[in-house]
Design an enzyme around this catalytic site. Sequence first.
Site, mmCIF file in Angstrom:
data_model
loop_
_atom_site.group_PDB
_atom_site.id
_atom_site.type_symbol
_atom_site.label_atom_id
_atom_site.label_comp_id
_atom_site.label_asym_id
_atom_site.label_seq_id
_atom_site.Cartn_x
_atom_site.Cartn_y
_atom_site.Cartn_z
ATOM 1 C CD GLU A 191 23.292 31.571 43.524
ATOM 2 O OE1 GLU A 191 24.387 31.044 43.351
ATOM 3 O OE2 GLU A 191 23.178 32.718 43.984
ATOM 4 C CD GLU B 173 27.142 40.806 42.398
ATOM 5 O OE1 GLU B 173 27.078 39.619 42.081
ATOM 6 O OE2 GLU B 173 26.489 41.286 43.367
ATOM 7 C CD GLU C 268 28.066 31.172 43.703
ATOM 8 O OE1 GLU C 268 28.757 32.071 43.224
ATOM 9 O OE2 GLU C 268 27.059 31.408 44.389
ATOM 10 C CD GLU D 248 24.614 31.575 47.403
ATOM 11 O OE1 GLU D 248 25.797 31.235 47.345
ATOM 12 O OE2 GLU D 248 24.123 32.499 46.726
ATOM 13 C CG HIS E 78 26.303 39.582 35.547
ATOM 14 N ND1 HIS E 78 27.491 39.823 36.185
ATOM 15 C CD2 HIS E 78 25.518 38.962 36.453
ATOM 16 C CE1 HIS E 78 27.427 39.360 37.430
ATOM 17 N NE2 HIS E 78 26.245 38.832 37.618
ATOM 18 C CG HIS F 47 22.699 34.178 40.676
ATOM 19 N ND1 HIS F 47 23.643 33.205 40.808
ATOM 20 C CD2 HIS F 47 21.948 33.829 39.599
ATOM 21 C CE1 HIS F 47 23.490 32.309 39.834
ATOM 22 N NE2 HIS F 47 22.474 32.674 39.080
ATOM 23 C CD GLU F 48 24.267 36.188 44.976
ATOM 24 O OE1 GLU F 48 24.123 37.087 44.142
ATOM 25 O OE2 GLU F 48 24.875 35.137 44.724
HETATM 26 C C1 NOJ Z 1 27.387 35.203 42.932
HETATM 27 C C2 NOJ Z 1 26.597 34.531 41.855
HETATM 28 O O1 NOJ Z 1 25.861 33.459 42.362
HETATM 29 C C3 NOJ Z 1 27.546 34.087 40.768
HETATM 30 O O2 NOJ Z 1 26.855 33.369 39.781
HETATM 31 C C4 NOJ Z 1 28.264 35.284 40.223
HETATM 32 O O3 NOJ Z 1 29.248 34.835 39.311
HETATM 33 C C5 NOJ Z 1 28.951 36.105 41.300
HETATM 34 N N1 NOJ Z 1 28.075 36.371 42.396
HETATM 35 C C6 NOJ Z 1 29.445 37.429 40.745
HETATM 36 O O4 NOJ Z 1 28.358 38.218 40.353
HETATM 37 CA CA CA Z 2 25.451 32.938 44.727
#
Ligand code: NOJ
Ligand code: CA
Length: 636
Positions: free
Chosen positions: A419, A333, A425, A132, A331, A400-401
Amino acid sequence: MTETGIPELLLTHRGNPLMLVSAEGLEASEICLSDGYAVRRMYRSSYDDTWTQPWGENKTVRDNHRELAVEMENQEGADMTLRIRAYDDGIGFRYEYSTDFDSLTVISEKTHIRFMEDGTSWSIPGNFETYELDTREQPVSSTETANTPFTFKTGDTYGSIHEAALYDFPEMNLYRSDSLVFRAELAPRPDGIKARIPGKFTTPWRTVQIADKAVGLINSSLILNLNEPSEIEDCSWIKPQKYVGVWWGMHLGTQTWTSDSRHGATTENALKHIDFAAANNIEGVLFEGWNKGWENWGGSQSFDYCEPAEDFDLERIAAYAAEKGVSLWMHNETGGSIFEYEAAMDSAFARYRELGVHVLKTGYAGGMPDNIRHHSQRAVQHYQKVVEKAAGYQIMIDAHEPIKETGIRRTWPNMMTREGAKGMEWNAWSKGNSSEYLCTIPFVRLLGGPMDYTPGVFDIYYERAVKDPGRKAWNGDNSQCYIKTTLARQIANWVILYSPLQMACDLIENYEGHPAFRFFRDFDADCDWSEALAGEPGDYIVVVRKAGDRFFLGAGTNAEARTVTVGLDFLDPGVKYAAEIYADDPNAPEICQPDGTRAPDKTAYILSTKEVSSSDTLSIAMSADGGQAIVFKPVK
Ligand code: NOJ
Ligand code: CA
């Protein structure tokens, strides 16, 4: 071969030497792997076939290459086959080792690439934790470190260095070691070594794409061709989707992931989103913050991957989504907690299967334990475990990440998108992504594969958020943030930034009743064929995709207004099409932007329709930071 027994490859394009690759391979502590080789045998072969994939920019791909396998042995008894594949659009080479050791300690990779002349390059800096980062355009010779894809133009040739089929190994960056020489640098483990590998090991492919035109890099299938066919036999459950969700509000600071008075993922909100998706031809919905554990994100986090938040009635929401024919996403995280996640995956995925869930967005926003870097061997193994485990539960992944895309989607078609670059974002809480950046990533990041950029903000100046007295900056001051491209460009990005899971990321209130949202209703994330028609990295880009009997075109420019003329010979001959054109308004009034600068109103657009056929040409006029999106519908 050099005098010291090191294989070298000279890469030429149209007779011009482009680069000299010193294929020195790996350095291990147990045995010399990198020099002293003598050739034992050489095998030549050629291959020409087409193969199909369940989804992709192109459903049918031609693989036409010649292969040279050079079997070598060195004085220490290491066997190494250097396998080289040459295509019209580039090369791939990899090292295949065979030793008597059970395992080897990789200290470094010694591959060197010497450019024959200086040129321009586009890349992000080398980094083993994140992609990023802003892209840079700079001379090849002033690039100190770069991640891949590393795109360049030397002489009249465009090229890009990357890797294909990255498994069980750290990612490769490029570090400059002399004016025009780069060496492969691998992401280290916490103990400083690069990898532990078995005594018999095949490395990922090191790749160089080559093209006469910059768009040739985008139209190349080299990376996919260097990956193995699908491991998943029944792919009927793997389907591209458009989606909306509870997401942007958290980044804007008007909603929260945590279960408080501003919680976004409430039952009421979820049902509203499902209704919106069902009414707008949108297949999927995502609710970030649906589960427990967000209070500790970034600290001693401990996410619960099964338990919903108190105000999120998961059973009811899943049943309602099923009733409405909308795909409910999950989702996860992880905050980077990969060990905890690996332990939780089985029970979580089994639960998702019960709920009828087939799509999962994962996230690794946070440091991994024990100083494991996001792009190191252990992390690569983790990301792969998730993909394979998910496949067993018929779950598609949007990571993502992530680790960068190296074409493994061919072998694991449930690895849909990721991503792995600055996405939307960043526009909510930083200076954001410039139009130049958006003209660069199709030629850099997206050469690896699809990106979940999450395009499509219509409320460009965040007017709804600004009016909200309870808005709380979530990740830095966001009072001057806004989208740096026009509304027409936001629409065009749905086409330009290929993702088989494509989001309309704005708050659904900003789409309700908006005439331009018709584009997303019409759009199909599941295309059959694609072509990048015109473009230069950092300057502009025009892409067209076919889905069913419709074509979707997306064009974008940088800070310069420009008109690009394209022939419509991609349309089916003999068919008349209604072209619905979403264009920048050339007479947009100048207004004060949130950061205090004055510029034409970025929300101004014109929607018009024109009848066209394959013999026509079209002039695509774009304002500064703007773009244009077109749907071609056959006139019945
Ligand atoms: C980073 C992600 O790229 C984003 O899409 C997400 O909303 C946040 N982390 C929280 O998980
Ligand atoms: Ca991200």
